[in-house]
Design an enzyme around this catalytic site. Structure first.
Site, PDB file in Angstrom:
ATOM      1  N   HIS A  10       2.359  -6.755 -12.669  1.00 25.60           N
ATOM      2  CA  HIS A  10       3.749  -6.404 -12.410  1.00 25.60           C
ATOM      3  C   HIS A  10       4.285  -5.354 -13.382  1.00 25.60           C
ATOM      4  CE1 HIS A  10       7.612  -6.679 -10.695  1.00 25.60           C
ATOM      5  NE2 HIS A  10       7.703  -7.984 -10.530  1.00 25.60           N
ATOM      6  N   ASP A  21       2.429   1.735   7.864  1.00 25.69           N
ATOM      7  CA  ASP A  21       1.719   1.894   9.135  1.00 25.69           C
ATOM      8  C   ASP A  21       0.496   2.770   8.909  1.00 25.69           C
ATOM      9  OD1 ASP A  21       0.810   2.363  11.682  1.00 25.69           O
ATOM     10  OD2 ASP A  21       2.692   3.207  12.434  1.00 25.69           O
TER      11      ASP A  21
END
Length: 454
Positions: free
Chosen positions: A180, A397
């Site tokens: 993170h 996508d």
């Protein structure tokens, strides 16, 4: 439950990323078990419309040998400092995300042809040319400061197959695990969208990545101007009976627009018309969770939420900044006051905390992190909320469509995520995964059910 098993992937903790993917090639193969399911808890009773709880699955997983995917072209060999937001103690760990895609039959003209795993592997290498620090290794230097050695060693990539007969559609799950400290949810979504753009055949990322971590360094000398109670180290009182139970379960709660409207009806008229969905859900869930855990009077109930500050012009963060650019404003009240007060009272505390977040508050946070040795957040009786709905996961996508789910793959006790998703009718919903001890979870589910009643 985690979305993927990384136990054999030789993860040292210094790699910024690990990706794992499998797309079936006509066989009943899938990567991992259902997201956010409770493997042990009984089916919820009563207002079950607000809860996702699926039966457990048992299946064999066949994992390929891990491989490193490096940048597809030479990249600079250098050492880069992380920002003073990046290397705080709270972020020094790995988080997991998952993207779930429906199966589909390829059509002529599809931009992503061939084996989708090969598409992802190739696109990953091309994206790492632009995001080359992510192919490096983390290192701690003097003063607990973190740096990235840009070695070009690459990202650990794992392909796996599994039999799950009810997913004969040929869907895909792409999961990733990252340290993170390297980036926040917006940053990782930006990187994934770049990988997806290369997968679709674009020559360069639409958003050029910007490192610029020097813009988020503490002042010299550090001079905090806010108290920052969220980083105070205080002795922990005995936990409430529910929290002492180590039988933790995770469930996801789904909120439709009708559910949020029903909660808003409980607010005073002056708040009802101006309340955001974030404010309504955060205040309601904070109050319901405090009630479910039966936190006694006299103990503090803390709320921390993750506030993005990229838009503050005073900080001059460039477009494409993919580091951590969030601070944790805090609301604090007595547990009894929260439990017996109204949702409107709780929402007022949320708004007060939101109002504290300014460019000066960000600079003050940087200063206090350095002065206190890069500490972790206080954790006792804390409910931390991270709104991932607008991070950008829903746009990733690769050429076979947008994901039906994109966001955190799991959560821990004390942390709740807001994730954008679609219901079976294609309408927008908010999914909130929550971890609680089993008895508290049943009480929490009952509280949520009452909230969502019109």
């Amino acid at each position: 439950m985690t979305c993927s098993d990384f136990s054999g992937a030789e993860l040292s903790g210094h790699e910024p990323f690990l990706l794992q993917a499998r797309i079936p090639d006509g066989h009943p193969q899938f990567l991992a078990s259902d997201l956010f399911q409770d493997h042990r808890a009984p089916q919820p009773k009563g207002d079950a419309h607000a809860i996702i709880a699926t039966p457990p699955l048992a299946f064999a997983v066949r994992r390929r040998d891990p491989e490193f995917v490096g940048p597809a072209a030479p990249t600079p060999g250098e050492t880069k400092r992380l920002s003073d937001i990046d290397d705080q103690g709270t972020l020094r760990g790995h988080v997991s995300f998952a993207l779930v895609y429906r199966g589909r039959v390829p059509e002529d003209g599809d931009v992503a042809q061939g084996d989708p795993v090969s598409v992802i592997r190739r696109a990953l290498g091309e994206a790492l040319v632009h995001y080359y620090p992510l192919a490096g290794r983390l290192r701690e230097v003097k003063g607990r400061k973190l740096v990235v050695d840009c070695t070009g060693e690459g990202v650990l990539f794992v392909e796996a197959d599994a039999d799950v007969t009810r997913l004969l559609c040929g869907g895909l799950v792409l999961t990733l695990r990252l340290n993170h400290t390297i980036c926040d949810a917006i940053g990782i979504a930006q990187f994934l969208n770049a990988v997806a753009e290369f997968g679709r055949g674009l020559p360069v990322p639409t958003v050029a990545p910007a490192w610029s971590r020097d813009l988020l360094e503490a002042r010299s000398p550090p001079s905090p101007s806010f108290p920052h109670r969220e980083y105070n180290h205080v002795p922990l009182p005995p936990p409430p009976p529910s929290a002492a139970d180590d039988d933790m379960v995770m469930r996801s709660f789904t909120f439709t627009s009708a559910d949020i409207a029903a909660i808003k009806k409980r607010l005073p008229p002056l708040l009802r018309d101006t309340a955001t969905s974030f404010e309504v859900l955060t205040a309601s869930l904070w109050r319901a969770r405090t009630e479910a855990l039966e936190i006694p009077p006299g103990q503090d109930a803390w709320l921390v939420f993750i506030a993005n500050f990229r838009a503050f012009p005073e900080l001059s963060l460039p477009a494409g900044y993919y580091g951590n650019a969030c601070v944790p404003p805090t609301a604090l009240t007595d547990a009894a006051t929260l439990r017996h007060g109204s949702i409107g009272d709780a929402m007022a505390l949320v708004r007060q905390a939101k109002a504290t977040v300014t460019a000066e508050y960000v600079r003050s946070t940087l200063d206090v992190l350095v002065l206190r040795g890069r500490p972790c957040l206080a954790v006792h009786n804390v409910f931390a909320v991270s709104d991932n709905r607008h991070a950008g996961f829903s746009r990733v996508d690769f050429g076979w469509g947008k994901p039906v789910y994109g966001g955190p793959a799991d959560t821990i006790f004390g942390v709740g995520f807001f994730v954008a998703a679609k219901d079976r009718d294609g309408k927008d919903v908010v999914v909130v995964p929550i971890v609680l001890p089993r008895p508290a979870m049943e009480r929490f589910a009952a509280e949520v059910g009452k909230l969502c009643k019109a």
